[in-house]
Enzyme design. Structure first.
Site, mmCIF file in Angstrom:
data_model
loop_
_atom_site.group_PDB
_atom_site.id
_atom_site.type_symbol
_atom_site.label_atom_id
_atom_site.label_comp_id
_atom_site.label_asym_id
_atom_site.label_seq_id
_atom_site.Cartn_x
_atom_site.Cartn_y
_atom_site.Cartn_z
ATOM 1 N N ARG A 127 0.593 -1.522 -0.257
ATOM 2 C CA ARG A 127 0.232 -0.195 0.173
ATOM 3 C C ARG A 127 0.527 1.089 -0.080
ATOM 4 N NH1 ARG A 127 -4.355 0.955 4.883
ATOM 5 N NH2 ARG A 127 -2.297 1.253 6.008
ATOM 6 N N ARG A 144 2.986 -0.156 14.926
ATOM 7 C CA ARG A 144 1.709 -0.183 14.722
ATOM 8 C C ARG A 144 1.215 -1.957 14.994
ATOM 9 N NH1 ARG A 144 1.137 1.759 9.203
ATOM 10 N NH2 ARG A 144 -1.372 0.515 9.570
HETATM 11 P P1 B4P Z 1 -6.515 -2.448 6.421
HETATM 12 O O1 B4P Z 1 -6.618 -2.828 7.255
HETATM 13 O O2 B4P Z 1 -8.232 -1.987 5.134
HETATM 14 O O3 B4P Z 1 -5.920 -0.785 6.659
HETATM 15 P P2 B4P Z 1 -6.927 0.128 7.711
HETATM 16 O O4 B4P Z 1 -8.009 0.490 7.784
HETATM 17 O O5 B4P Z 1 -6.629 1.183 6.808
HETATM 18 O O6 B4P Z 1 -6.138 -0.308 8.692
HETATM 19 P P3 B4P Z 1 -5.607 0.944 9.852
HETATM 20 O O7 B4P Z 1 -4.767 -0.608 10.910
HETATM 21 O O8 B4P Z 1 -3.749 0.371 9.417
HETATM 22 O O9 B4P Z 1 -5.362 2.458 9.791
HETATM 23 P P4 B4P Z 1 -6.565 3.352 10.679
HETATM 24 O O10 B4P Z 1 -7.087 3.858 9.868
HETATM 25 O O11 B4P Z 1 -7.734 2.081 11.355
HETATM 26 O O12 B4P Z 1 -6.390 -2.814 4.405
HETATM 27 C C1 B4P Z 1 -4.286 -2.410 4.322
HETATM 28 C C2 B4P Z 1 -3.931 -3.057 3.069
HETATM 29 O O13 B4P Z 1 -4.634 -4.462 2.819
HETATM 30 C C3 B4P Z 1 -5.180 -2.298 2.248
HETATM 31 O O14 B4P Z 1 -3.689 -1.739 1.334
HETATM 32 C C4 B4P Z 1 -5.749 -3.511 1.621
HETATM 33 O O15 B4P Z 1 -5.820 -3.223 -0.041
HETATM 34 C C5 B4P Z 1 -5.023 -4.711 1.334
HETATM 35 N N1 B4P Z 1 -5.855 -5.252 1.454
HETATM 36 C C6 B4P Z 1 -6.788 -5.820 2.753
HETATM 37 N N2 B4P Z 1 -7.781 -6.768 2.286
HETATM 38 C C7 B4P Z 1 -6.971 -7.547 2.074
HETATM 39 C C8 B4P Z 1 -6.824 -8.596 1.239
HETATM 40 N N3 B4P Z 1 -7.572 -10.273 1.654
HETATM 41 N N4 B4P Z 1 -5.090 -9.692 0.396
HETATM 42 C C9 B4P Z 1 -4.563 -8.432 0.154
HETATM 43 N N5 B4P Z 1 -4.776 -7.841 0.557
HETATM 44 C C10 B4P Z 1 -5.836 -6.968 1.271
HETATM 45 O O16 B4P Z 1 -5.315 3.377 11.363
HETATM 46 C C11 B4P Z 1 -4.565 4.340 11.595
HETATM 47 C C12 B4P Z 1 -4.133 5.639 12.191
HETATM 48 O O17 B4P Z 1 -4.974 6.131 12.857
HETATM 49 C C13 B4P Z 1 -3.771 4.499 14.059
HETATM 50 O O18 B4P Z 1 -1.933 3.858 13.982
HETATM 51 C C14 B4P Z 1 -4.055 5.483 15.170
HETATM 52 O O19 B4P Z 1 -2.420 6.368 15.182
HETATM 53 C C15 B4P Z 1 -5.465 6.323 14.687
HETATM 54 N N6 B4P Z 1 -6.287 5.677 15.276
HETATM 55 C C16 B4P Z 1 -7.371 5.199 14.638
HETATM 56 N N7 B4P Z 1 -8.044 4.982 15.017
HETATM 57 C C17 B4P Z 1 -8.424 5.164 16.083
HETATM 58 C C18 B4P Z 1 -8.654 4.867 18.289
HETATM 59 N N8 B4P Z 1 -9.596 4.344 18.321
HETATM 60 N N9 B4P Z 1 -7.635 5.607 18.739
HETATM 61 C C19 B4P Z 1 -6.355 6.172 18.921
HETATM 62 N N10 B4P Z 1 -6.387 5.779 17.996
HETATM 63 C C20 B4P Z 1 -6.473 5.941 16.411
#
Ligand code: B4P
Length: 195
Positions: A127, A144
């Site tokens: 990604r 993370r």
């Molecule tokens: P995702 O797992 O969908 O990644 P994400 O939603 O962005 O989760 P992440 O935990 O990284 O970030 P978030 O926004 O929650 O996908 C990852 C990749 O895998 C993508 O490129 C996708 O294409 C690929 N993929 C998916 N399915 C696949 C499959 N079957 N096979 C192959 N590839 C696949 O959090 C970001 C930051 O925000 C945190 O680090 C924190 O700082 C903050 N934050 C968010 N929520 C918080 C909370 N509740 N409390 C405190 N801080 C928070």
């Protein structure tokens, strides 16, 4: 019965990818705290300025800020018939805050996407090449994962004890994972309706 769902799993498990599909199928909004923070950083808002450095370092945003954002969002009209929270709650304190916001018994199911660390790190590095997210460098990705193991993983047991955990293997094609989630959720929703 209102469809109140959560999706949890390590960073890179596919939460965001699957959340939009689940939301569409069950006719509820997908609410991602990560997306809300990123939109605020992009828009240069006061909130964005407060959280930018924290997110870039892969740390969790303070609970006080995160809980308030979710509380406000859940008050909006489109969330009254149900919702899917993606990336929230992320620690035990956030679970307690959510329990206060919505009566904890009102949660219908928690989808746990299970993917091992090597696979998630490789997905996020891929990604990084496409989207260039600042928190997708290898060092921050690994940090993370550590934050997830220490703070978020304990929630799996907690939701298991509540009898609402739907554990799904997150390895495989995106469509296959979606089908597994739908069949697990349909069974859980049916059992809640009967109970
Ligand atoms: P995702 O797992 O969908 O990644 P994400 O939603 O962005 O989760 P992440 O935990 O990284 O970030 P978030 O926004 O929650 O996908 C990852 C990749 O895998 C993508 O490129 C996708 O294409 C690929 N993929 C998916 N399915 C696949 C499959 N079957 N096979 C192959 N590839 C696949 O959090 C970001 C930051 O925000 C945190 O680090 C924190 O700082 C903050 N934050 C968010 N929520 C918080 C909370 N509740 N409390 C405190 N801080 C928070």
């Amino acid at each position: 019965m209102s469809t109140r769902l959560l999706i949890i799993g390590p960073p890179g498990a596919g939460k965001g990818t699957q959340a939009s599909r689940i939301a569409e199928r069950y006719g509820i909004p997908a609410i991602s705290t990560g997306d809300i923070f990123r939109a605020n950083i992009k828009g240069g808002t006061e909130l964005g300025k407060q959280v930018q450095a924290i997110i870039e370092q892969g740390e969790l945003v303070p609970d006080s800020l995160t809980n308030e954002i979710v509380r406000d969002r859940l008050h909006q009209d489109d969330a009254q018939g149900g919702f899917l929270l993606d990336g929230y709650p992320r620690n035990v304190e956030q679970v307690h805050a959510l329990d206060d916001m919505i009566d904890g018994d009102a949660l219908v199911a928690v989808v746990l996407l299970e993917v091992d660390t090597d696979e998630v790190v490789s997905r996020l590095l891929k990604r990084a090449e496409i989207e260039g997210r600042v928190d997708d460098t290898e060092e921050i990705i690994r940090h993370r994962q550590d934050v997830y193991a220490a703070q978020t993983k304990p929630l799996v047991e907690l939701f298991g004890e509540r009898g609402i955990l739907v554990a799904v293997d997150g390895i495989g094609a995106v469509d296959e994972v979606t089908e597994r989630i739908f069949s697990g959720l349909d069974a859980q929703l049916a059992s809640k309706t009967v109970a």
